[in-house]
Design a protein around this motif. Structure first.
Motif, PDB file in Angstrom:
ATOM      1  N   LEU A 312      -3.095  -9.496  18.280  1.00  0.00           N
ATOM      2  CA  LEU A 312      -4.081 -10.045  17.355  1.00  0.00           C
ATOM      3  C   LEU A 312      -4.824  -8.934  16.621  1.00  0.00           C
ATOM      4  CD1 LEU A 312      -5.537 -12.927  19.561  1.00  0.00           C
ATOM      5  CD2 LEU A 312      -3.705 -13.026  17.865  1.00  0.00           C
ATOM      6  N   VAL A 313      -5.121  -7.855  17.324  1.00  0.00           N
ATOM      7  CA  VAL A 313      -5.761  -6.694  16.677  1.00  0.00           C
ATOM      8  C   VAL A 313      -4.829  -6.115  15.619  1.00  0.00           C
ATOM      9  CG1 VAL A 313      -6.543  -4.323  17.053  1.00  0.00           C
ATOM     10  CG2 VAL A 313      -7.252  -6.131  18.630  1.00  0.00           C
ATOM     11  N   ALA A 314      -3.539  -6.057  15.921  1.00  0.00           N
ATOM     12  CA  ALA A 314      -2.568  -5.519  14.961  1.00  0.00           C
ATOM     13  C   ALA A 314      -2.519  -6.378  13.700  1.00  0.00           C
ATOM     14  CB  ALA A 314      -1.187  -5.442  15.612  1.00  0.00           C
ATOM     15  N   LEU A 315      -2.538  -7.697  13.857  1.00  0.00           N
ATOM     16  CA  LEU A 315      -2.527  -8.587  12.693  1.00  0.00           C
ATOM     17  C   LEU A 315      -3.779  -8.399  11.851  1.00  0.00           C
ATOM     18  CD1 LEU A 315      -1.186 -11.865  14.370  1.00  0.00           C
ATOM     19  CD2 LEU A 315       0.091 -10.237  12.976  1.00  0.00           C
ATOM     20  N   ALA A 316      -4.929  -8.259  12.515  1.00  0.00           N
ATOM     21  CA  ALA A 316      -6.176  -8.020  11.772  1.00  0.00           C
ATOM     22  C   ALA A 316      -6.134  -6.680  11.064  1.00  0.00           C
ATOM     23  CB  ALA A 316      -7.367  -8.086  12.725  1.00  0.00           C
ATOM     24  N   ALA A 317      -5.548  -5.667  11.709  1.00  0.00           N
ATOM     25  CA  ALA A 317      -5.440  -4.340  11.096  1.00  0.00           C
ATOM     26  C   ALA A 317      -4.614  -4.384   9.822  1.00  0.00           C
ATOM     27  CB  ALA A 317      -4.829  -3.352  12.087  1.00  0.00           C
ATOM     28  N   VAL A 318      -3.559  -5.205   9.820  1.00  0.00           N
ATOM     29  CA  VAL A 318      -2.720  -5.344   8.622  1.00  0.00           C
ATOM     30  C   VAL A 318      -3.531  -5.891   7.460  1.00  0.00           C
ATOM     31  CG1 VAL A 318      -0.851  -6.710   7.623  1.00  0.00           C
ATOM     32  CG2 VAL A 318      -0.505  -5.556   9.803  1.00  0.00           C
ATOM     33  N   ALA A 319      -4.235  -6.998   7.705  1.00  0.00           N
ATOM     34  CA  ALA A 319      -4.987  -7.639   6.615  1.00  0.00           C
ATOM     35  C   ALA A 319      -6.046  -6.711   6.043  1.00  0.00           C
ATOM     36  CB  ALA A 319      -5.615  -8.936   7.128  1.00  0.00           C
ATOM     37  N   PHE A 320      -6.824  -6.072   6.913  1.00  0.00           N
ATOM     38  CA  PHE A 320      -7.932  -5.242   6.430  1.00  0.00           C
ATOM     39  C   PHE A 320      -7.438  -3.934   5.810  1.00  0.00           C
ATOM     40  CE2 PHE A 320     -10.224  -7.915   9.546  1.00  0.00           C
ATOM     41  CZ  PHE A 320     -11.227  -8.376   8.711  1.00  0.00           C
ATOM     42  N   THR A 321      -6.417  -3.310   6.404  1.00  0.00           N
ATOM     43  CA  THR A 321      -5.941  -2.022   5.891  1.00  0.00           C
ATOM     44  C   THR A 321      -5.255  -2.177   4.542  1.00  0.00           C
ATOM     45  OG1 THR A 321      -5.572  -1.283   8.169  1.00  0.00           O
ATOM     46  CG2 THR A 321      -4.573   0.017   6.422  1.00  0.00           C
ATOM     47  N   VAL A 322      -4.353  -3.159   4.423  1.00  0.00           N
ATOM     48  CA  VAL A 322      -3.650  -3.365   3.158  1.00  0.00           C
ATOM     49  C   VAL A 322      -4.621  -3.780   2.064  1.00  0.00           C
ATOM     50  CG1 VAL A 322      -1.910  -4.764   1.991  1.00  0.00           C
ATOM     51  CG2 VAL A 322      -1.483  -3.907   4.291  1.00  0.00           C
ATOM     52  N   SER A 323      -5.579  -4.643   2.390  1.00  0.00           N
ATOM     53  CA  SER A 323      -6.576  -5.060   1.401  1.00  0.00           C
ATOM     54  C   SER A 323      -7.401  -3.877   0.906  1.00  0.00           C
ATOM     55  CB  SER A 323      -7.499  -6.124   2.012  1.00  0.00           C
ATOM     56  OG  SER A 323      -8.513  -6.489   1.111  1.00  0.00           O
ATOM     57  N   THR A 324      -7.776  -2.982   1.815  1.00  0.00           N
ATOM     58  CA  THR A 324      -8.563  -1.810   1.433  1.00  0.00           C
ATOM     59  C   THR A 324      -7.777  -0.867   0.532  1.00  0.00           C
ATOM     60  OG1 THR A 324      -9.788  -1.928   3.528  1.00  0.00           O
ATOM     61  CG2 THR A 324      -9.861   0.160   2.327  1.00  0.00           C
ATOM     62  N   VAL A 325      -6.498  -0.676   0.828  1.00  0.00           N
ATOM     63  CA  VAL A 325      -5.679   0.274   0.074  1.00  0.00           C
ATOM     64  C   VAL A 325      -5.337  -0.249  -1.319  1.00  0.00           C
ATOM     65  CG1 VAL A 325      -3.384   1.347  -0.011  1.00  0.00           C
ATOM     66  CG2 VAL A 325      -4.728   1.434   2.098  1.00  0.00           C
ATOM     67  N   THR A 326      -5.110  -1.561  -1.456  1.00  0.00           N
ATOM     68  CA  THR A 326      -4.596  -2.099  -2.722  1.00  0.00           C
ATOM     69  C   THR A 326      -5.659  -2.723  -3.626  1.00  0.00           C
ATOM     70  OG1 THR A 326      -4.087  -4.236  -1.667  1.00  0.00           O
ATOM     71  CG2 THR A 326      -2.359  -2.545  -1.666  1.00  0.00           C
ATOM     72  N   ARG A 327      -6.889  -2.791  -3.189  1.00  0.00           N
ATOM     73  CA  ARG A 327      -7.879  -3.546  -3.966  1.00  0.00           C
ATOM     74  C   ARG A 327      -8.236  -2.888  -5.295  1.00  0.00           C
ATOM     75  NH1 ARG A 327     -13.200  -2.591  -0.095  1.00  0.00           N
ATOM     76  NH2 ARG A 327     -13.291  -0.301  -0.271  1.00  0.00           N
ATOM     77  N   ASP A 328      -8.035  -1.565  -5.438  1.00  0.00           N
ATOM     78  CA  ASP A 328      -8.417  -0.887  -6.681  1.00  0.00           C
ATOM     79  C   ASP A 328      -7.298  -0.829  -7.717  1.00  0.00           C
ATOM     80  OD1 ASP A 328      -6.789   0.828  -5.321  1.00  0.00           O
ATOM     81  OD2 ASP A 328      -8.069   2.595  -5.495  1.00  0.00           O
ATOM     82  N   GLY A 329      -6.106  -1.360  -7.379  1.00  0.00           N
ATOM     83  CA  GLY A 329      -5.004  -1.356  -8.341  1.00  0.00           C
ATOM     84  C   GLY A 329      -4.362   0.000  -8.548  1.00  0.00           C
ATOM     85  N   GLU A 330      -4.632   0.955  -7.658  1.00  0.00           N
ATOM     86  CA  GLU A 330      -4.042   2.294  -7.747  1.00  0.00           C
ATOM     87  C   GLU A 330      -3.531   2.722  -6.378  1.00  0.00           C
ATOM     88  OE1 GLU A 330      -6.892   4.164 -11.292  1.00  0.00           O
ATOM     89  OE2 GLU A 330      -6.952   4.986  -9.248  1.00  0.00           O
ATOM     90  N   ALA A 331      -2.524   3.588  -6.373  1.00  0.00           N
ATOM     91  CA  ALA A 331      -1.957   4.090  -5.124  1.00  0.00           C
ATOM     92  C   ALA A 331      -1.749   5.590  -5.226  1.00  0.00           C
ATOM     93  CB  ALA A 331      -0.632   3.399  -4.816  1.00  0.00           C
ATOM     94  N   THR A 332      -2.153   6.309  -4.185  1.00  0.00           N
ATOM     95  CA  THR A 332      -1.924   7.748  -4.100  1.00  0.00           C
ATOM     96  C   THR A 332      -1.187   8.055  -2.805  1.00  0.00           C
ATOM     97  OG1 THR A 332      -4.040   8.160  -2.981  1.00  0.00           O
ATOM     98  CG2 THR A 332      -4.036   8.208  -5.393  1.00  0.00           C
ATOM     99  N   TRP A 333      -0.637   9.265  -2.700  1.00  0.00           N
ATOM    100  CA  TRP A 333       0.183   9.603  -1.537  1.00  0.00           C
ATOM    101  C   TRP A 333      -0.624   9.556  -0.244  1.00  0.00           C
ATOM    102  CZ3 TRP A 333      -1.053  13.640   1.677  1.00  0.00           C
ATOM    103  CH2 TRP A 333      -1.910  14.620   1.181  1.00  0.00           C
ATOM    104  N   PHE A 334      -1.916   9.881  -0.314  1.00  0.00           N
ATOM    105  CA  PHE A 334      -2.704   9.900   0.917  1.00  0.00           C
ATOM    106  C   PHE A 334      -2.934   8.487   1.449  1.00  0.00           C
ATOM    107  CE2 PHE A 334      -6.717  10.305   3.358  1.00  0.00           C
ATOM    108  CZ  PHE A 334      -6.268  11.211   4.303  1.00  0.00           C
ATOM    109  N   GLU A 335      -2.980   7.494   0.566  1.00  0.00           N
ATOM    110  CA  GLU A 335      -3.101   6.113   1.032  1.00  0.00           C
ATOM    111  C   GLU A 335      -1.828   5.688   1.774  1.00  0.00           C
ATOM    112  OE1 GLU A 335      -6.101   4.056  -2.205  1.00  0.00           O
ATOM    113  OE2 GLU A 335      -4.000   4.402  -2.791  1.00  0.00           O
TER     114      GLU A 335
END
Length: 384
Positions: A312-335
């Motif tokens: 359950l922690v892993a599923l929550a980590a997916v939702a929060f981590t992906v949302s944080t990385v993709t919310r600005d519409g940009e991607a960099t190598w460090f993300e």
């Protein structure tokens, strides 16, 4: 070159009757080029049908390998492994697949931009799947009685199954409506930028033949994988749970990892995100519920209760981590590095997880020993 493992695995299984470990390893490697064959065929279809439909086909046929593996593991009665494979597919697609795509696609680029509207829709679906997959576990927890009366365990198991069936139907309906939303009523909003296809186009019959042939061979290799799973876990000293959540999940979704990294390297990061996160959503909203329905038809009923808090922690980590990385519409190598780091941390935790049966035995052993000491005159000690 990896195609050679297909005849090798068949030879080891049906002719030489080799140890299960060698069958498992060769069958695992054999699935990889077959999954990539599915990717190439769907890419050819995408060149004619458009990137949005092509991305959906890539996700669907990529997850087909995983669905076939899961069905054969389910037929073998390894329901815990199937659930682990579902969790592993979700975290693998969203963290490993997307992380690799962003990292590989960002070499030589400062940043890559993609549609914020599409990313927002995908993130909303991620939080829906988090709620849907946590609900059966929380329901199971609330229904646990402090003093188990006769038959209460059976009643609770039945309630878990009924709730899982209801959740499965709702999720499948939501997934189908999401397809209507993105492909019909709001297709202009979610349409991906079209890119010219490089290289010759296959005839339609060739793409269809590759899809059918690869699917049939994946089914055959999956049957050998499921048959050798328990013996392999014993030889390697790994739990079937770890093999399901990491090894089988990675093998079953290898096509998405290849496709996402390939398109990201071409600068089509929007399509790469659509494949990685879309595959995650399809696993949770379609593949997992479909497996629940299939399990009842084949007489191996499976619910959607993920009893391990770590899952359950892993599923929550997916939702929060992906949302944080993709919310600005940009991607960099460090993300991309951040996504891979979260996946490695979860994989490390799953590696040290004690199988549920062993954990219960270790917990009950001191209690049973103490009971024997206190009343050694008992002829029989019943331990529930």
């Amino acid at each position: 070159m990896l195609l050679v493992f297909i005849p090798v695995s068949l030879l080891l299984e049906y002719v030489l009757r080799a140890p299960p470990l060698w069958v498992f390893l060769t069958a695992t490697v054999a699935v990889i080029p077959l999954a990539d064959g599915l990717r190439q065929a769907t890419e050819q279809v995408a060149a004619r049908a458009g990137q949005t439909v092509g991305g959906l086909l890539n996700v669907t046929f990529g997850n087909l390998a995983e669905l076939i593996i899961a069905v054969f593991v389910l037929l073998a009665g390894n329901i815990t492994v199937v659930k682990a494979q579902i969790t592993g597919s979700i975290i693998g697609n969203a963290l490993l697949g997307l992380g690799l795509a962003i990292l590989i696609g960002s070499f030589g680029r400062v940043r890559q931009k993609f549609s914020g509207e599409h990313a927002g829709q995908l993130n909303s679906m991620l939080f829906l799947l988090l709620i849907a997959l946590m609900l059966p576990a929380l329901f199971d927890l609330t229904e646990q009685l402090p003093n188990f009366a006769a038959g209460s365990e059976t009643l609770r198991a039945n309630l878990d199954e009924y709730l899982s069936l209801g959740v499965a139907v709702v999720l499948i309906v939501v997934y189908l409506l999401n397809l209507v939303y993105t492909l019909v009523t709001h297709k202009d909003v979610f349409a991906l930028e079209e890119e010219p296809h490089h290289g010759p186009l296959w005839p339609v019959w060739r793409a269809a033949a590759v899809m059918v042939g690869a699917t049939a061979l994946i089914a055959l290799e999956s049957e050998m994988l499921s048959g050798a799973l328990e013996a392999t876990s014993s030889v390697l000293g790994l739990s079937p749970f770890f093999l399901g959540i990491i090894v089988l999940a990675v093998v079953g979704n290898f096509a998405e990892y290849i496709a996402g990294s390939y398109f990201a390297r071409q600068g089509r990061i929007g399509l790469a995100i659509n494949i990685a996160v879309g595959a995650t959503i399809q696993v949770a909203l379609f593949t997992a519920p479909l497996l629940v329905l299939i399990s009842y038809f084949i007489g191996r009923p499976m619910n959607l209760v993920f009893s391990s808090p770590l899952e359950l922690v892993a599923l929550a980590a997916v939702a929060f981590t992906v949302s944080t990385v993709t919310r600005d519409g940009e991607a960099t190598w460090f993300e991309g590095v951040l996504l891979l780091a979260v996946y490695l941390l979860l994989a490390l935790a799953f590696f040290f997880v004690t199988p549920r049966g062993e954990g219960e035995a270790r917990r009950l052993a001191p209690v049973a020993f103490q009971a024997v000491q206190q009343d050694a005159a008992l002829p029989i000690l019943r331990v529930s």
